[in-house]
Design a protein around this motif. Structure first.
Motif, PDB file in Angstrom:
ATOM      1  N   PHE A   1      -3.132   3.684 -13.914  1.00 18.12           N
ATOM      2  CA  PHE A   1      -3.137   3.534 -12.460  1.00 18.12           C
ATOM      3  C   PHE A   1      -4.239   2.603 -11.952  1.00 18.12           C
ATOM      4  O   PHE A   1      -4.047   1.917 -10.957  1.00 18.12           O
ATOM      5  CB  PHE A   1      -3.204   4.915 -11.804  1.00 18.12           C
TER       6      PHE A   1
ATOM      7  N   MET B   1      -7.688   7.246  -6.626  1.00 16.44           N
ATOM      8  CA  MET B   1      -6.785   6.093  -6.778  1.00 16.44           C
ATOM      9  C   MET B   1      -6.225   5.658  -5.422  1.00 16.44           C
ATOM     10  O   MET B   1      -6.037   4.461  -5.159  1.00 16.44           O
ATOM     11  CB  MET B   1      -5.630   6.446  -7.730  1.00 16.44           C
TER      12      MET B   1
ATOM     13  N   THR C   1       0.836  -1.205   0.000  1.00 18.70           N
ATOM     14  CA  THR C   1       0.000   0.000   0.000  1.00 18.70           C
ATOM     15  C   THR C   1       0.874   1.260   0.000  1.00 18.70           C
ATOM     16  O   THR C   1       0.571   2.236  -0.685  1.00 18.70           O
ATOM     17  CB  THR C   1      -0.929   0.016   1.224  1.00 18.70           C
TER      18      THR C   1
ATOM     19  N   VAL D   1      -6.639   2.068  -3.541  1.00 22.08           N
ATOM     20  CA  VAL D   1      -5.624   1.253  -2.861  1.00 22.08           C
ATOM     21  C   VAL D   1      -6.212   0.688  -1.571  1.00 22.08           C
ATOM     22  O   VAL D   1      -6.089  -0.518  -1.278  1.00 22.08           O
ATOM     23  CB  VAL D   1      -4.363   2.103  -2.546  1.00 22.08           C
TER      24      VAL D   1
ATOM     25  N   SER E   1       3.466  10.429  -9.305  1.00 26.06           N
ATOM     26  CA  SER E   1       2.851  10.651 -10.621  1.00 26.06           C
ATOM     27  C   SER E   1       1.985  11.904 -10.605  1.00 26.06           C
ATOM     28  O   SER E   1       2.009  12.705 -11.545  1.00 26.06           O
ATOM     29  CB  SER E   1       2.015   9.433 -11.022  1.00 26.06           C
ATOM     30  N   ALA E   2       1.210  12.092  -9.525  1.00 23.05           N
ATOM     31  CA  ALA E   2       0.336  13.265  -9.440  1.00 23.05           C
ATOM     32  C   ALA E   2       1.160  14.543  -9.427  1.00 23.05           C
ATOM     33  O   ALA E   2       0.866  15.496 -10.171  1.00 23.05           O
ATOM     34  CB  ALA E   2      -0.523  13.177  -8.179  1.00 23.05           C
TER      35      ALA E   2
ATOM     36  N   MET F   1       2.874  15.185 -12.788  1.00 25.44           N
ATOM     37  CA  MET F   1       1.898  15.541 -13.833  1.00 25.44           C
ATOM     38  C   MET F   1       1.450  16.995 -13.685  1.00 25.44           C
ATOM     39  O   MET F   1       1.391  17.742 -14.665  1.00 25.44           O
ATOM     40  CB  MET F   1       0.687  14.613 -13.737  1.00 25.44           C
TER      41      MET F   1
ATOM     42  N   PHE G   1      -6.398  11.297  -8.580  1.00 26.98           N
ATOM     43  CA  PHE G   1      -5.351  10.639  -7.794  1.00 26.98           C
ATOM     44  C   PHE G   1      -5.821  10.342  -6.365  1.00 26.98           C
ATOM     45  O   PHE G   1      -5.427   9.329  -5.770  1.00 26.98           O
ATOM     46  CB  PHE G   1      -4.066  11.472  -7.811  1.00 26.98           C
TER      47      PHE G   1
ATOM     48  N   LEU H   1       1.683   6.793  -6.738  1.00 28.92           N
ATOM     49  CA  LEU H   1       0.600   7.711  -7.123  1.00 28.92           C
ATOM     50  C   LEU H   1       0.964   9.162  -6.795  1.00 28.92           C
ATOM     51  O   LEU H   1       0.701  10.068  -7.593  1.00 28.92           O
ATOM     52  CB  LEU H   1      -0.700   7.315  -6.406  1.00 28.92           C
ATOM     53  N   VAL H   2       1.566   9.381  -5.638  1.00 25.58           N
ATOM     54  CA  VAL H   2       1.929  10.748  -5.244  1.00 25.58           C
ATOM     55  C   VAL H   2       2.971  11.307  -6.207  1.00 25.58           C
ATOM     56  O   VAL H   2       2.881  12.451  -6.671  1.00 25.58           O
ATOM     57  CB  VAL H   2       2.449  10.764  -3.782  1.00 25.58           C
TER      58      VAL H   2
ATOM     59  N   VAL I   1      -2.753  -0.504  -9.594  1.00 18.78           N
ATOM     60  CA  VAL I   1      -3.103  -0.671  -8.173  1.00 18.78           C
ATOM     61  C   VAL I   1      -3.518  -2.117  -7.854  1.00 18.78           C
ATOM     62  O   VAL I   1      -2.944  -2.725  -6.942  1.00 18.78           O
ATOM     63  CB  VAL I   1      -4.186   0.355  -7.749  1.00 18.78           C
TER      64      VAL I   1
ATOM     65  N   ALA J   1       2.340   1.640  -3.486  1.00 17.94           N
ATOM     66  CA  ALA J   1       1.358   2.151  -4.448  1.00 17.94           C
ATOM     67  C   ALA J   1       1.091   3.635  -4.222  1.00 17.94           C
ATOM     68  O   ALA J   1       1.018   4.425  -5.187  1.00 17.94           O
ATOM     69  CB  ALA J   1       0.056   1.356  -4.327  1.00 17.94           C
ATOM     70  N   VAL J   2       0.977   4.046  -2.959  1.00 18.76           N
ATOM     71  CA  VAL J   2       0.693   5.462  -2.675  1.00 18.76           C
ATOM     72  C   VAL J   2       1.887   6.323  -3.097  1.00 18.76           C
ATOM     73  O   VAL J   2       1.711   7.404  -3.677  1.00 18.76           O
ATOM     74  CB  VAL J   2       0.342   5.660  -1.182  1.00 18.76           C
TER      75      VAL J   2
END
Lengths: 571, 38
Positions: free
Chosen positions: A501, B17, A60, B21, A70-71, A74, B14, A67-68, A505, A63-64
Motif C-alpha cells: 500500500f 495510509m 484520492t 493519501v 483491503s482493511a 484483512m 490503514f 484501502l478500506v 498510494v 485510493a481510499v
C-alpha cells in the motif's frame, strides 16, 4: 544445460507470446465494460454495497476505497482464522490459527503476497482455504489489475484526476477475468489428475507397513487461482512440487503459464489504452529480455552445479541416466531446466509458488530469484503490479532522458513534472527502505538471529530473501529461516502491508496528477517510446537503480558465498 | 490481549495510509503544475 531444457524454455516463450494479444484483447473488454454476462450479479453487488457504478472517482477516492476494502477484508480474515475451530468444513478439526500467524497470513493474503509460515495441510481447514485464502487470491489479484488499469487511464486521458471506479474495476476483474480463467485452469488440472474433493485425510499403509497420512482437499481450484492471480500460496506445503496438485509435466507447464498470462496480456491492453500498441510491445520486449537473462543465469548456475562435487570426482555431467548439475532441493520429475525456469518466473512475477527449494540452489542460481524481486518484480510481474511497477520505471526513464537532452520530459503526450517525479521517487524508495532496514535490524537483533538455521553469507541471504520477498509481495521463501516466531510473523506481516500500500498510494497519486494534464500532440521533441533505444534506456535505468540499491547487500550474501564456494568453503 | 494489538496495529496502519493519501495530494498541490519549458 541440455537442448531438451532449452527447447522447453523456448516452447514456453512461444506460447506466452502467442497468448499475449488474445489475453490483452480480453482484458481490455473486461475493463471497458464490453462484457455483460454477469451484469445482474454486478448490479446486485453494487446495490448491496451502496456503490454507484457510474461514479468516476478522483484518485484520492479510488485510493481510499482500495484501502478500506483491503482493511475490512484483512480484519475479517484475521477473525475467521482465529475462530477456525468453531467454523464448518473442518474434517481434521484444526484449532484456530495462532494470533501471530493469523495476522501475518491475513496481511500476506490481502496483499497478494501469500507468505506462509505454516503448512496448509496441517493448519488450515477447508473453510479457511476456500472462503478466506481463496477469496483473497481473487480479490488481491483483481485489486492489483484494477490499480494498473487506473494508472493506464491516468496516462491515457484528461479527466481532472479521475481514474474510474475502484469497486467496478474490482468486481469486473473478479467476475470476468479471474473466475472464468480459474475455472478453465482448474478443470485442466483436474483432467490431469490433480485432486479436488472434501474428503477427510486418508490413512494408508505403506509397503514397509508404516502408516502414512495423505492430505486431501479442493487442491485444483486453489492451484488455478494462485497461479493466475500471482498469489502463490500453496494448498500444500510442498506447493507446486506436490504430486497431488501438480501431477504431470503438463500441470507444471500450465502452472508456469498461468503466472505470466495476465501480466503479459496487460502490456497489450496498456498499449491499446494509450493508443500506442508499439509501446505495449516495447514493454513486453523489455520484460522478456530481463526474464531471459534471469532464466539463462539460473539454468547455467544449476546445470553447472557445485564445483566441489566435480573436484571430488563426482559425475555432475548431464547424461541419459542422470540430470547432472545441482539437483538438491529439486523435484526429480521436473529436473533442472524446469526448476530454474519456475524459480525465475515465480520471482519475476509476484507469485512466489515454488516447485523447488530456492535455498538449495547454488549461490548464483539462488541470487536470480532474489535479484528478480529486488528489481521490483516488474518482469511481467504480479498481475497489475508488474505493469504499474514497470510504468513507474518508464516515467523515471523519460524523466532522465529529458534531463539528458535539456527538455521538459514528456510521456505519451503528457509532461512529466516535479510532482509526478516526487511520487515516482516515493514509489522507488519505499521498497529498498523496508528491505534494507529490516534486514539490517534482523542481523543484529537476537530475535532476528534466533530464526537462522545457517551461518555466514548463506544465513544473511536467508534473512535478506525473507525481507525482500515480503514487501515485494512475492511470498516465496528461501527456507532455512524459521519464520514462525512472534518477531518474524509480525515483521513480515507489516512488511507485506507497507510493500503493497505504501507503494500503490504514490503510484495512484502519479496517475491522478497525470490525469489532470492535457494531452499534447507528439512533436519532434517527444521521446520515442517504441524504439530499441527506448528499450535499452529503460533496461539501463532498471538495472542501474537495482544495482546501486542492492549490490552491497548482495555482495554480503550470494556473491561472497559464490566466491567462497569456488575456494572450497560451503555454508 | 495480543489479538487486540494485532487488530489495533492493522487499523492504525490503514488509517496512516489514508493520511498518506492526503499527504501525497498535498505534496502534489504544493509543487503544482507549472507551465513547462518546451
Amino acid at each position: 544445460m541440455t537442448a531438451n531444457g532449452w527447447l522447453q524454455i523456448a516452447f514456453y516463450s512461444v506460447v506466452l507470446l502467442a497468448l499475449t494479444k488474445p489475453m490483452g484483447v480480453y482484458i481490455l473488454k473486461v475493463y471497458d465494460g464490453s462484457l455483460t454476462w454477469f451484469r445482474p450479479v454486478e448490479r446486485l453487488l453494487y446495490r448491496l454495497g451502496g456503490v454507484d457504478p457510474e461514479e468516476d472517482q478522483h484518485w484520492t477516492q479510488y485510493a481510499v476505497a482500495m484501502l478500506v476494502f483491503s482493511a475490512a477484508s484483512m480484519l475479517l480474515t484475521y477473525l475467521a482464522l482465529r475462530l477456525q475451530g468453531l467454523l464448518p468444513l473442518n474434517p481434521q478439526k484444526f484449532a484456530g490459527v495462532v494470533d501471530r500467524q493469523a495476522f501475518e497470513t491475513a496481511a500476506s493474503f490481502t496483499t497478494n503476497t501469500n507468505w506462509q509460515s505454516y503448512s496448509g495441510e496441517s493448519t488450515m481447514s477447508y473453510f479457511s482455504q476456500m472462503t478466506q485464502l481463496a477469496f483473497h487470491n481473487f480479490a488481491s489479484a483483481a485489486e492489483g489489475v484494477a490499480v494498473a488499469i487506473a494508472l493506464a487511464r491516468g496516462i491515457s486521458r484528461r479527466s481532472a484526476g479521475r481514474l474510474g471506479n475502484f469497486w467496478v474495476d474490482l468486481v469486473r476483474g473478479t467476475l470476468y477475468l479471474f473466475l472464468p480463467l480459474s475455472l478453465v485452469l482448474a478443470l485442466l488440472f483436474v483432467q490431469q489428475g490433480a485432486i479436488q474433493n472434501f474428503l477427510p485425510y486418508l490413512e494408508v499403509h505403506t509397503l514397509e507397513g508404516a502408516k502414512q497420512t495423505i492430505a486431501m482437499g479442493p487442491g485444483a481450484s486453489q492451484e488455478a487461482i494462485k497461479q493466475l492471480g500471482t498469489n502463490g500460496g500453496g494448498f500444500f506445503n510442498a506447493n507446486a512440487a506436490h504430486p497431488l496438485t501438480s501431477p504431470t509435466p503438463w500441470t507444471n507447464f500450465l502452472s508456469m503459464l498461468g503466472i505470466f498470462l495476465v501480466s503479459a496480456g496487460l502490456t497489450w491492453t496498456y498499449g491499446r489504452m494509450v493508443k500506442k500498441q508499439g509501446h505495449g510491445w516495447a514493454l513486453w520486449t523489455a520484460m522478456y529480455i530481463l526474464f531471459l537473462g534471469g532464466v539463462t543465469t539460473a539454468y547455467w548456475a544449476e546445470a553447472r552445479g557445485n564445483p566441489i562435487h566435480a573436484a571430488r570426482g563426482i559425475d555432475v555431467v548431464a547424461s541419459a541416466t542422470q540430470p547432472g548439475g545441482n539437483m538438491e532441493g529439486k523435484e526429480v520429475r521436473f529436473g533442472i531446466a524446469n526448476s530454474a525456469l519456475y524459480a525465475t518466473l515465480t520471482t519475476d512475477a509476484s507469485c512466489g509458488c515454488v516447485n523447488s527449494m530456492h535455498d538449495s540452489f547454488t549461490p548464483l542460481g539462488g541470487m536470480v530469484p532474489l535479484v528478480n524481486m529486488q528489481l521490483g518484480e516488474l518482469i511481467f510481474g504480479g498481475v497489475g503490479a508488474g505493469l504499474y511497477g514497470m510504468l513507474m520505471m518508464v516515467l523515471l526513464t523519460v524523466f532522465i532522458a529529458g534531463l539528458m537532452v535539456g527538455r521538459t520530459p514528456e510521456y505519451l503526450g503528457k509532461k512529466v513534472e516535479s510532482r509526478e517525479v516526487r511520487m515516482v521517487m516515493l514509489y522507488v524508495l519505499v521498497f529498498p527502505f523496508i528491505i534494507l532496514v529490516n534486514t539490517g535490524l534482523s542481523v543484529v537483533l537476537p530475535a532476528g538471529l534466533a530464526g537462522l538455521n545457517n551461518s555466514g553469507p548463506h544465513g544473511f541471504t536467508e534473512i535478506l530473501y525473507g525481507f525482500t520477498s515480503t514487501p515485494a509481495n512475492n511470498g516465496s521463501a528461501f527456507a532455512g529461516l524459521t519464520g514462525s516466531t512472534y518477531y518474524y510473523n509480525t515483521m513480515f506481516g507489516f512488511a507485506t502491508l507497507i510493500g503493497r500500500f505504501a507503494m500503490q498510494v504514490p503510484m495512484l497519486a502519479a496517475a491522478g496528477f497525470l490525469a489532470e494534464k492535457k494531452l499534447a500532440p507528439e512533436s519532434a521533441g517527444t521521446f520515442p517510446v517504441t524504439t530499441p533505444l527506448f528499450i535499452v534506456l529503460l533496461l539501463s535505468v532498471i538495472l542501474i537503480v537495482g544495482a546501486l540499491t542492492f549490490f552491497p547487500a548482495l555482495s554480503l550474501g550470494p556473491i561472497v558465498e559464490h566466491l567462497l564456494m569456488q575456494s572450497g568453503r560451503l555454508f | 490481549m495480543l489479538d487486540l494489538w494485532y487488530v489495533l496495529g492493522s487499523v492504525v496502519f490503514f488509517v496512516a495510509m489514508i493520511a498518506y493519501v492526503r499527504a501525497c495530494e498535498a505534496l502534489g498541490r504544493d509543487s503544482g503544475s507549472k507551465e513547462a519549458t518546451p
